[in-house]
Design a protein around this motif. Structure first.
Motif, PDB file in Angstrom:
ATOM      1  N   LEU A 116       0.844  -1.187   0.000  1.00 40.85           N
ATOM      2  CA  LEU A 116       0.000   0.000   0.000  1.00 40.85           C
ATOM      3  C   LEU A 116       0.882   1.240   0.000  1.00 40.85           C
ATOM      4  O   LEU A 116       1.946   1.246   0.623  1.00 40.85           O
ATOM      5  CB  LEU A 116      -0.891   0.024   1.249  1.00 40.85           C
ATOM      6  N   VAL A 117       0.451   2.280  -0.673  1.00 40.58           N
ATOM      7  CA  VAL A 117       1.144   3.556  -0.620  1.00 40.58           C
ATOM      8  C   VAL A 117       0.194   4.584  -0.017  1.00 40.58           C
ATOM      9  O   VAL A 117      -0.989   4.642  -0.364  1.00 40.58           O
ATOM     10  CB  VAL A 117       1.648   3.998  -2.022  1.00 40.58           C
ATOM     11  N   PHE A 118       0.705   5.352   0.949  1.00 38.54           N
ATOM     12  CA  PHE A 118      -0.086   6.355   1.657  1.00 38.54           C
ATOM     13  C   PHE A 118       0.476   7.754   1.379  1.00 38.54           C
ATOM     14  O   PHE A 118       1.679   7.905   1.118  1.00 38.54           O
ATOM     15  CB  PHE A 118      -0.051   6.096   3.161  1.00 38.54           C
ATOM     16  N   PRO A 119      -0.357   8.767   1.455  1.00 30.54           N
ATOM     17  CA  PRO A 119       0.132  10.132   1.179  1.00 30.54           C
ATOM     18  C   PRO A 119       1.149  10.624   2.199  1.00 30.54           C
ATOM     19  O   PRO A 119       1.985  11.475   1.887  1.00 30.54           O
ATOM     20  CB  PRO A 119      -1.144  10.984   1.208  1.00 30.54           C
ATOM     21  N   ASP A 120       1.094  10.086   3.430  1.00 33.07           N
ATOM     22  CA  ASP A 120       2.048  10.504   4.459  1.00 33.07           C
ATOM     23  C   ASP A 120       2.091   9.448   5.563  1.00 33.07           C
ATOM     24  O   ASP A 120       1.265   8.522   5.588  1.00 33.07           O
ATOM     25  CB  ASP A 120       1.687  11.880   5.039  1.00 33.07           C
ATOM     26  N   ARG A 176      -1.729  13.069  -6.725  1.00 34.12           N
ATOM     27  CA  ARG A 176      -1.058  14.211  -6.086  1.00 34.12           C
ATOM     28  C   ARG A 176      -0.397  13.865  -4.750  1.00 34.12           C
ATOM     29  O   ARG A 176      -0.409  14.652  -3.811  1.00 34.12           O
ATOM     30  CB  ARG A 176      -2.041  15.373  -5.905  1.00 34.12           C
ATOM     31  N   PHE A 177       0.178  12.685  -4.633  1.00 34.47           N
ATOM     32  CA  PHE A 177       0.992  12.332  -3.461  1.00 34.47           C
ATOM     33  C   PHE A 177       2.334  13.032  -3.590  1.00 34.47           C
ATOM     34  O   PHE A 177       2.959  13.012  -4.660  1.00 34.47           O
ATOM     35  CB  PHE A 177       1.224  10.822  -3.387  1.00 34.47           C
ATOM     36  N   ASP A 178       2.789  13.641  -2.512  1.00 36.72           N
ATOM     37  CA  ASP A 178       4.096  14.308  -2.495  1.00 36.72           C
ATOM     38  C   ASP A 178       5.199  13.251  -2.392  1.00 36.72           C
ATOM     39  O   ASP A 178       5.234  12.492  -1.416  1.00 36.72           O
ATOM     40  CB  ASP A 178       4.166  15.257  -1.295  1.00 36.72           C
ATOM     41  N   PRO A 179       6.108  13.177  -3.385  1.00 39.44           N
ATOM     42  CA  PRO A 179       7.176  12.161  -3.328  1.00 39.44           C
ATOM     43  C   PRO A 179       8.053  12.265  -2.091  1.00 39.44           C
ATOM     44  O   PRO A 179       8.691  11.282  -1.713  1.00 39.44           O
ATOM     45  CB  PRO A 179       7.987  12.435  -4.605  1.00 39.44           C
ATOM     46  N   GLU A 180       8.090  13.445  -1.454  1.00 44.99           N
ATOM     47  CA  GLU A 180       8.919  13.631  -0.264  1.00 44.99           C
ATOM     48  C   GLU A 180       8.168  13.322   1.031  1.00 44.99           C
ATOM     49  O   GLU A 180       8.732  13.449   2.117  1.00 44.99           O
ATOM     50  CB  GLU A 180       9.437  15.080  -0.206  1.00 44.99           C
ATOM     51  N   LYS A 181       6.909  12.898   0.912  1.00 43.04           N
ATOM     52  CA  LYS A 181       6.123  12.592   2.111  1.00 43.04           C
ATOM     53  C   LYS A 181       5.492  11.192   2.084  1.00 43.04           C
ATOM     54  O   LYS A 181       5.224  10.625   3.143  1.00 43.04           O
ATOM     55  CB  LYS A 181       4.998  13.624   2.294  1.00 43.04           C
ATOM     56  N   LEU A 182       5.232  10.678   0.905  1.00 43.81           N
ATOM     57  CA  LEU A 182       4.516   9.402   0.828  1.00 43.81           C
ATOM     58  C   LEU A 182       5.292   8.286   1.526  1.00 43.81           C
ATOM     59  O   LEU A 182       6.510   8.341   1.673  1.00 43.81           O
ATOM     60  CB  LEU A 182       4.209   9.039  -0.623  1.00 43.81           C
ATOM     61  N   CYS A 183       4.574   7.279   1.970  1.00 43.58           N
ATOM     62  CA  CYS A 183       5.197   6.123   2.615  1.00 43.58           C
ATOM     63  C   CYS A 183       4.481   4.856   2.158  1.00 43.58           C
ATOM     64  O   CYS A 183       3.407   4.921   1.566  1.00 43.58           O
ATOM     65  CB  CYS A 183       5.181   6.259   4.126  1.00 43.58           C
ATOM     66  N   SER A 211       1.798 -10.277   8.340  1.00 42.59           N
ATOM     67  CA  SER A 211       2.777  -9.193   8.513  1.00 42.59           C
ATOM     68  C   SER A 211       2.261  -7.937   7.846  1.00 42.59           C
ATOM     69  O   SER A 211       1.738  -7.981   6.727  1.00 42.59           O
ATOM     70  CB  SER A 211       4.126  -9.590   7.886  1.00 42.59           C
ATOM     71  N   ILE A 212       2.376  -6.827   8.548  1.00 47.55           N
ATOM     72  CA  ILE A 212       2.084  -5.518   7.972  1.00 47.55           C
ATOM     73  C   ILE A 212       3.137  -4.561   8.524  1.00 47.55           C
ATOM     74  O   ILE A 212       3.275  -4.405   9.739  1.00 47.55           O
ATOM     75  CB  ILE A 212       0.645  -5.041   8.290  1.00 47.55           C
ATOM     76  N   ARG A 213       3.905  -3.967   7.614  1.00 48.19           N
ATOM     77  CA  ARG A 213       5.012  -3.109   8.034  1.00 48.19           C
ATOM     78  C   ARG A 213       4.968  -1.811   7.234  1.00 48.19           C
ATOM     79  O   ARG A 213       4.874  -1.831   5.998  1.00 48.19           O
ATOM     80  CB  ARG A 213       6.353  -3.809   7.831  1.00 48.19           C
ATOM     81  N   LEU A 214       5.082  -0.715   7.943  1.00 46.62           N
ATOM     82  CA  LEU A 214       4.992   0.614   7.338  1.00 46.62           C
ATOM     83  C   LEU A 214       6.343   1.312   7.417  1.00 46.62           C
ATOM     84  O   LEU A 214       6.895   1.468   8.515  1.00 46.62           O
ATOM     85  CB  LEU A 214       3.939   1.445   8.083  1.00 46.62           C
ATOM     86  N   VAL A 215       6.887   1.726   6.278  1.00 48.41           N
ATOM     87  CA  VAL A 215       8.170   2.437   6.266  1.00 48.41           C
ATOM     88  C   VAL A 215       7.944   3.916   5.998  1.00 48.41           C
ATOM     89  O   VAL A 215       7.022   4.291   5.259  1.00 48.41           O
ATOM     90  CB  VAL A 215       9.142   1.851   5.219  1.00 48.41           C
ATOM     91  N   ASP A 216       8.779   4.745   6.593  1.00 53.65           N
ATOM     92  CA  ASP A 216       8.665   6.185   6.371  1.00 53.65           C
ATOM     93  C   ASP A 216       9.222   6.549   4.992  1.00 53.65           C
ATOM     94  O   ASP A 216       9.729   5.701   4.244  1.00 53.65           O
ATOM     95  CB  ASP A 216       9.368   6.959   7.483  1.00 53.65           C
ATOM     96  N   ASN A 217       9.144   7.843   4.651  1.00 51.49           N
ATOM     97  CA  ASN A 217       9.565   8.281   3.319  1.00 51.49           C
ATOM     98  C   ASN A 217      11.055   8.056   3.086  1.00 51.49           C
ATOM     99  O   ASN A 217      11.463   7.660   1.984  1.00 51.49           O
ATOM    100  CB  ASN A 217       9.220   9.759   3.134  1.00 51.49           C
TER     101      ASN A 217
END
Length: 629
Positions: free
Chosen positions: A358-362, A421-428, A382-388
């Motif tokens: 999954l990709v999230f806006p932030d 319009r997801f910001d490439p510098e914020k999405l995770c 397993s569900i793992r979320l990485v920062d930008n």
């Protein structure tokens, strides 16, 4: 009949009953003092007794697997163990130069072992003679190679010291027992001759747990459990199995898979770490949502102490008999005894295994989704979320794409960044692993993707999910190439309540970068984080920290001070001292603050009663009870 005889009788009956039930399902070799060497060596396993034959002595993992700078100045990964093997990574060097200031002109190679000053061995001749009679001469070694291989885990300061020959104390002797009875005799001999024992499993710990105390004057013996690598029995009716504590995770799962089962315990270090190590550090795995942490899997455990063997007289799903004795053993980190055997729950192999992403806006949106998934109890294995930062890092670990793959990636990027319009510098990004019955997996997928949509999340494909999951195994090798070019890298983790996840992540990153300004580093440290395990009441956060130490006279001290500041920030945010790496020597200064001083005194009392001579003198968790040792 005495109490001890009654207990032993019950254990004998239980053992016989289980083996009778499982005789048709497993004809595995039993470990006994009479087992032949030929039978033992016929069992396939991750690596041989002499680890240095296949494992690096001064870095992570296997010798045939590493990142290196090729003749064209491009970073490649060698070997065939991992999907990334044999591929060049054209963007990785640029990323390292830009984000951490790596400069290939400043090459900082490891010293050769033959050039290093090795501390002289302390020898207790009577113990050496006794232990050779117990295990045989071929299972005892005082060679420099074996001593150095067992002198360390993989904490940052240990690997740096190895590469630069900064040894203060290393084991004087290595012993490889083959079964429980031999361990009992080794511990008895150590108690009689006043020798210090340090259990050694996979050697993957990052807490300094197998590091030798510099002030230990007695002979230090590393008890390597690698030869105790058998599954002793499988009980198909009760879905349990018993194995020797030295079995490596990959070997355990491979042997169970051949019979249609798994434990599901899947730590990042599974291919090198051992069953006994998991128990002694209270380990967690990537798929704990489905299978549980080690404390959820453990049914029975046997530990040899200097005062005798600790084990329950029954192996039942739950027992109310005062404080749980298992919880004295789990997390004991080699301070009370040697774990020799353990009984775990097993499950039939899952019918279906699917990956997703999954990709999230932030980051906040991603955390919100994970919280809701946990609240609704529909989390995948397993569900793992990485920062930008970690997402961008994972992108440079992609091999050179084919023409069509490149087009597909650009189309995906266009859709996410231009259309959505997801910001490439914020999405995770979150990676997902679903395991179970076909209907259950389909239901989980439906619910998780629907929840994600409410938080702005978009499906990002099965391929990205599988790739992100598999990268975990190979990413640990990055630290070694960093050290080749003056970059120090380490990870540390914690668990926090849900309402503090986002703030803890941001505060720790800000604190590290603020503190680093005192050291005039060339670049600010690269700090990233991911949420890796989720619970009803909170989640585990896993941090990475990398910094360029070129020009620093003592980079290890700087690293320790930065991590110290990060740990203080974590504790002030209500976080734990550790989630699954344990305490060891690195974190024991915070133990009383975490569990209270009376609790530490209780641990001291248990240590004093169980090991009055401090035979298990690794000095983990708590300091020496007195200075009489």
């Amino acid at each position: 009949m005495s109490t001890a005889e009654r207990v032993q009788r019950r254990l004998d009956v239980l053992s016989g009953h289980i083996r009778y039930q499982s005789a048709h399902s497993l004809k595995a070799e039993r470990c006994s003092s009479g087992e032949s060497r030929d039978e033992k060596q016929s069992v396939q396993r991750a690596y041989p007794q002499r680890r240095q034959e296949v494992l690096k002595w001064n870095g992570w993992g296997y010798k045939d697997s590493k990142f290196y700078l090729n003749k064209d100045g491009v970073i490649e990964f060698t070997g065939k163990r991992y999907k990334i093997g044999g591929h060049s990574l054209p963007k990785l060097r640029e990323f390292a130069e830009k984000r951490v200031g790596m400069d290939v002109q400043y090459h900082t190679p490891s010293q050769e072992l033959s050039d290093m000053p090795i501390p002289m061995a302390v020898v207790n001749e009577k113990f050496v003679c006794t232990v050779k009679e117990i295990v045989g001469e071929s299972h005892v070694s005082d060679s420099v190679e074996d001593r150095v291989q067992h002198a360390h885990g993989h904490a940052c300061h240990e690997v740096y010291a190895l590469r630069h020959g900064q040894f203060k104390r290393i084991p004087d002797l290595i012993v490889w027992p083959e079964n429980h009875n031999q361990v009992v005799k080794i511990v008895e001999a150590a108690s009689f001759h006043n020798v210090c024992l340090i259990p050694f499993g996979g050697g993957t710990n990052v807490s300094g747990a197998v590091e030798c105390p510099a002030d230990e004057k007695r002979m230090i013996v590393s008890v390597d459990m690698i030869e105790m690598d058998k599954i002793l029995w499988i009980d198909e009716q009760n879905l349990t199995m018993c194995a020797q504590a030295g079995i490596i995770g990959d070997d355990l799962e491979r042997q169970l898979k051949a019979r249609g089962y798994c434990t599901g315990h899947d730590p990042d270090s599974r291919e090198i770490s051992s069953l006994g190590g998991w128990i002694s550090t209270r380990a967690s795995g990537m798929k704990k949502n489905t299978y549980g942490n080690i404390e959820d899997l453990l049914v029975g455990v046997k530990m040899v102490t200097s005062r005798g063997v600790i084990e329950r007289a029954c192996q039942v799903p739950r027992i109310s008999s005062g404080p749980d004795i298992h919880h004295f053993i789990m997390g004991s980190e080699g301070t009370l005894g040697i774990i020799t055997e353990a009984t775990l729950k097993i499950r039939p192999l899952p019918e279906v295994k699917r990956y997703g992403s999954l990709v999230f806006p932030d980051f906040e949106s991603g955390v919100g989704c994970m919280r809701e998934v946990a609240r609704q109890h529909c989390a995948p294995a397993s569900i793992r979320l990485v920062d930008n930062e970690q997402f961008q890092f994972s992108q440079v670990l992609k091999p050179s794409p084919s023409f069509f793959t490149s087009i597909k990636d650009r189309l995906k990027t266009f859709y996410v960044t231009k259309f959505k319009r997801f910001d490439p510098e914020k999405l995770c990004v979150a990676t997902l692993v679903f395991e179970g019955a076909r209907e259950d997996v389909a239901s989980q997928e439906y619910r998780v993707y629907n929840i994600a949509a409410k938080f702005g999340g978009l499906p990002a494909g099965e391929e990205n999910g599988e790739r992100g999951y598999m990268l975990t195994m190979s990413i640990a090798y990055l630290r070694d190439i960093g050290l080749e070019y003056s970059v120090l890298a380490e990870s540390f983790e914690t668990s926090v309540p849900w309402d503090r996840v986002v703030d803890t992540c941001r505060n720790v990153k800000d604190r590290i970068q603020h503190e680093s300004q005192r050291y005039q580093l060339i670049h600010l440290p690269f700090v990233s984080y991911r949420v890796t395990q989720t619970y009803d009441a909170g989640a585990c956060i896993y941090f990475y920290m990398l910094f360029n130490y070129h020009g620093l006279s003592d980079p290890v001290r700087v690293h320790q001070e930065l991590e110290h500041a990060a740990r203080e920030e974590i504790l002030s945010s209500g976080g734990s001292i550790s989630h699954h790496h344990g305490v060891g020597k690195v974190r024991k200064q915070w133990l009383s603050e975490t569990v209270s001083e009376p609790a530490v005194e209780m641990l001291r009392a248990v240590k004093q009663q169980t090991d009055p001579q401090n035979i298990f003198g690794s000095n983990n968790l708590i300091s020496h009870i007195s200075d009489k040792y």
